[in-house]
Motif scaffolding. Structure first.
Motif, PDB file in Angstrom:
ATOM      1  N   VAL A 222     -27.258  55.475  49.798  1.00 31.03           N
ATOM      2  CA  VAL A 222     -27.709  54.111  49.540  1.00 31.03           C
ATOM      3  C   VAL A 222     -26.780  53.140  50.267  1.00 31.03           C
ATOM      4  N   ASP A 223     -27.310  51.971  50.566  1.00 32.29           N
ATOM      5  CA  ASP A 223     -26.488  50.891  51.125  1.00 32.29           C
ATOM      6  C   ASP A 223     -25.869  50.156  49.948  1.00 32.29           C
ATOM      7  N   ARG A 224     -24.575  50.355  49.774  1.00 34.53           N
ATOM      8  CA  ARG A 224     -23.911  49.818  48.586  1.00 34.53           C
ATOM      9  C   ARG A 224     -23.581  48.338  48.697  1.00 34.53           C
ATOM     10  N   THR A 225     -23.913  47.737  49.830  1.00 38.41           N
ATOM     11  CA  THR A 225     -23.680  46.301  49.983  1.00 38.41           C
ATOM     12  C   THR A 225     -24.905  45.487  49.583  1.00 38.41           C
ATOM     13  N   ARG A 226     -26.021  46.162  49.374  1.00 36.99           N
ATOM     14  CA  ARG A 226     -27.266  45.444  49.091  1.00 36.99           C
ATOM     15  C   ARG A 226     -27.372  45.024  47.621  1.00 36.99           C
ATOM     16  N   ARG A 227     -28.124  43.960  47.417  1.00 37.75           N
ATOM     17  CA  ARG A 227     -28.315  43.442  46.055  1.00 37.75           C
ATOM     18  C   ARG A 227     -28.999  44.463  45.169  1.00 37.75           C
ATOM     19  N   LEU A 228     -29.953  45.213  45.734  1.00 37.91           N
ATOM     20  CA  LEU A 228     -30.684  46.192  44.930  1.00 37.91           C
ATOM     21  C   LEU A 228     -29.738  47.235  44.348  1.00 37.91           C
ATOM     22  N   TYR A 229     -28.788  47.722  45.152  1.00 38.11           N
ATOM     23  CA  TYR A 229     -27.853  48.724  44.627  1.00 38.11           C
ATOM     24  C   TYR A 229     -26.997  48.117  43.521  1.00 38.11           C
ATOM     25  N   LYS A 230     -26.569  46.885  43.688  1.00 41.12           N
ATOM     26  CA  LYS A 230     -25.749  46.238  42.660  1.00 41.12           C
ATOM     27  C   LYS A 230     -26.548  46.076  41.363  1.00 41.12           C
ATOM     28  N   THR A 231     -27.844  45.816  41.497  1.00 41.47           N
ATOM     29  CA  THR A 231     -28.709  45.741  40.313  1.00 41.47           C
ATOM     30  C   THR A 231     -28.832  47.108  39.651  1.00 41.47           C
ATOM     31  N   LEU A 232     -28.995  48.150  40.467  1.00 41.42           N
ATOM     32  CA  LEU A 232     -29.095  49.500  39.916  1.00 41.42           C
ATOM     33  C   LEU A 232     -27.806  49.903  39.210  1.00 41.42           C
ATOM     34  N   GLN A 233     -26.675  49.472  39.735  1.00 36.27           N
ATOM     35  CA  GLN A 233     -25.403  49.753  39.066  1.00 36.27           C
ATOM     36  C   GLN A 233     -25.392  49.210  37.646  1.00 36.27           C
ATOM     37  N   LYS A 234     -26.023  48.075  37.439  1.00 38.00           N
ATOM     38  CA  LYS A 234     -26.026  47.434  36.127  1.00 38.00           C
ATOM     39  C   LYS A 234     -27.100  47.996  35.194  1.00 38.00           C
ATOM     40  N   HIS A 235     -28.234  48.371  35.769  1.00 38.42           N
ATOM     41  CA  HIS A 235     -29.391  48.673  34.927  1.00 38.42           C
ATOM     42  C   HIS A 235     -29.868  50.118  34.986  1.00 38.42           C
ATOM     43  N   ALA A 236     -29.393  50.910  35.931  1.00 37.09           N
ATOM     44  CA  ALA A 236     -29.864  52.294  36.075  1.00 37.09           C
ATOM     45  C   ALA A 236     -28.765  53.279  35.697  1.00 37.09           C
ATOM     46  N   THR A 237     -29.172  54.493  35.395  1.00 34.59           N
ATOM     47  CA  THR A 237     -28.230  55.604  35.230  1.00 34.59           C
ATOM     48  C   THR A 237     -28.087  56.268  36.599  1.00 34.59           C
ATOM     49  N   ILE A 238     -26.881  56.263  37.131  1.00 33.11           N
ATOM     50  CA  ILE A 238     -26.634  56.804  38.467  1.00 33.11           C
ATOM     51  C   ILE A 238     -25.993  58.179  38.351  1.00 33.11           C
ATOM     52  N   VAL A 239     -26.622  59.165  38.984  1.00 32.47           N
ATOM     53  CA  VAL A 239     -26.117  60.534  38.991  1.00 32.47           C
ATOM     54  C   VAL A 239     -25.781  60.892  40.440  1.00 32.47           C
ATOM     55  N   GLU A 240     -24.523  61.167  40.714  1.00 28.47           N
ATOM     56  CA  GLU A 240     -24.103  61.493  42.080  1.00 28.47           C
ATOM     57  C   GLU A 240     -23.956  62.998  42.243  1.00 28.47           C
TER      58      GLU A 240
ATOM     59  N   VAL B 167     -28.315  60.448  43.718  1.00 26.43           N
ATOM     60  CA  VAL B 167     -27.898  60.264  45.108  1.00 26.43           C
ATOM     61  C   VAL B 167     -26.879  61.324  45.511  1.00 26.43           C
ATOM     62  N   GLY B 168     -26.956  61.792  46.749  1.00 26.40           N
ATOM     63  CA  GLY B 168     -25.975  62.751  47.232  1.00 26.40           C
ATOM     64  C   GLY B 168     -26.507  63.611  48.363  1.00 26.40           C
ATOM     65  N   ASP B 169     -25.710  64.613  48.742  1.00 26.57           N
ATOM     66  CA  ASP B 169     -26.107  65.517  49.827  1.00 26.57           C
ATOM     67  C   ASP B 169     -26.511  66.901  49.315  1.00 26.57           C
ATOM     68  N   ASP B 170     -26.465  67.078  48.010  1.00 26.29           N
ATOM     69  CA  ASP B 170     -26.808  68.374  47.423  1.00 26.29           C
ATOM     70  C   ASP B 170     -28.302  68.380  47.092  1.00 26.29           C
ATOM     71  N   ASP B 171     -29.122  68.668  48.105  1.00 26.82           N
ATOM     72  CA  ASP B 171     -30.571  68.586  47.942  1.00 26.82           C
ATOM     73  C   ASP B 171     -31.085  69.481  46.822  1.00 26.82           C
ATOM     74  N   ALA B 172     -30.519  70.692  46.732  1.00 27.48           N
ATOM     75  CA  ALA B 172     -31.002  71.633  45.720  1.00 27.48           C
ATOM     76  C   ALA B 172     -30.757  71.106  44.312  1.00 27.48           C
ATOM     77  N   GLU B 173     -29.591  70.561  44.074  1.00 24.77           N
ATOM     78  CA  GLU B 173     -29.267  70.038  42.748  1.00 24.77           C
ATOM     79  C   GLU B 173     -30.094  68.799  42.425  1.00 24.77           C
ATOM     80  N   MET B 174     -30.267  67.932  43.415  1.00 24.92           N
ATOM     81  CA  MET B 174     -31.055  66.721  43.180  1.00 24.92           C
ATOM     82  C   MET B 174     -32.517  67.063  42.899  1.00 24.92           C
ATOM     83  N   THR B 175     -33.051  68.041  43.642  1.00 22.60           N
ATOM     84  CA  THR B 175     -34.424  68.474  43.399  1.00 22.60           C
ATOM     85  C   THR B 175     -34.572  69.073  42.008  1.00 22.60           C
TER      86      THR B 175
END
Length: 245
Positions: free
Chosen positions: A126-144, A14-22
């Motif tokens: 991402v919408d950080r108030t949503r349940r899906l994001y909270k699940t991803l926080q627990k189960h996914a590797t998040i790269v900002e 997630v982020g605004d650095d399109d080149a790095e994310m790509t």
């Protein structure tokens, strides 16, 4: 993890650095053998018609073919992870688009992934108030990847300027050229915290000065324009004095 070919089951980039994310998303596909990527690497655009959380999970549950790894890359995932809202809880995209699909199935998948699949969600935000994001926080590797800002909500502007100057010097050094310090500071100042603008301006500068041994302040002035001529004059003079615009 990519180099060792031992990726985690699910990533959120997630982020605004399109080149790095790509770049990261592309690198992730290299965990699959070259000759088998056509069968085991799938790219999905969340903005396309028919792409839903359910269809993404369906793709993630497909077993790899003649390989031990399948990679599913979901681009523009903010369309699912941060849908536009209109009318409070009645979620609907502006402009008459279909409302976002229920994400329960994706939430459930994040809690019980398929071991042979690596799911990569690439999102501008991402919408950080949503349940899906909270699940991803627990189960996914998040790269900002927030480029020069360093964080979603911005950071130290002086640090951003220093990082921008470093990136410009590195890009110039790769071409075998030299660049005047005032030229570096001007192009960095123009970008502010906008990494896309910095990369675009730097690429144009290198094209403009191709074949030159040294890049000058005048070269940057020719390539990078400000809001107004007066604005250009003020920033250039501040840079020349060593001030931070």
């Amino acid at each position: 993890q990519i180099a060792q070919r031992k990726p985690d089951p699910i990533y959120l980039i997630v982020g605004d650095d399109d080149a790095e994310m790509t770049r990261l998303a592309t690198d992730m596909s290299t965990v699959v053998e070259d000759e088998l990527r056509a069968f085991n690497v799938e790219r999905i655009y969340a903005g396309e018609k028919g792409v839903t959380p359910a269809s993404i999970v369906e793709s993630a549950r497909v077993l790899p073919m003649m390989s031990d790894r399948r990679v599913v890359i979901v681009l523009r995932a903010e369309r699912i992870l941060k849908p536009k809202r209109r009318g409070g809880e009645e979620e609907a995209f502006a402009g008459g688009e279909e409302p976002p699909a229920n994400t329960d199935v994706l939430d459930a998948y994040a809690k019980a992934t398929v071991p042979e699949t690596t799911l990569v969600l690439v999102a501008a935000d991402v919408d950080r108030t949503r349940r899906l994001y909270k699940t991803l926080q627990k189960h996914a590797t998040i790269v900002e990847c927030w480029g020069l800002k360093g964080a979603r909500d911005g950071g130290d502007l002086r640090q951003a300027a220093r990082q921008a100057e470093t990136l410009v010097r590195q890009a110039v050094a790769q071409t075998g050229q030299a660049i005047e310090p005032t030229a570096v500071r001007l192009i960095a100042a123009r970008a502010g915290t906008d990494i896309a603008r910095l990369r675009g301006d730097t690429e144009r500068l290198l094209l403009y000065t191709a074949g030159n041994s040294r890049i000058t302040l005048e070269d940057v002035q020719q390539v990078v324009s400000g809001e107004t001529a007066q604005d250009d004059w003020a920033v250039t003079n501040a840079i020349s004095r060593g001030d931070t615009p």
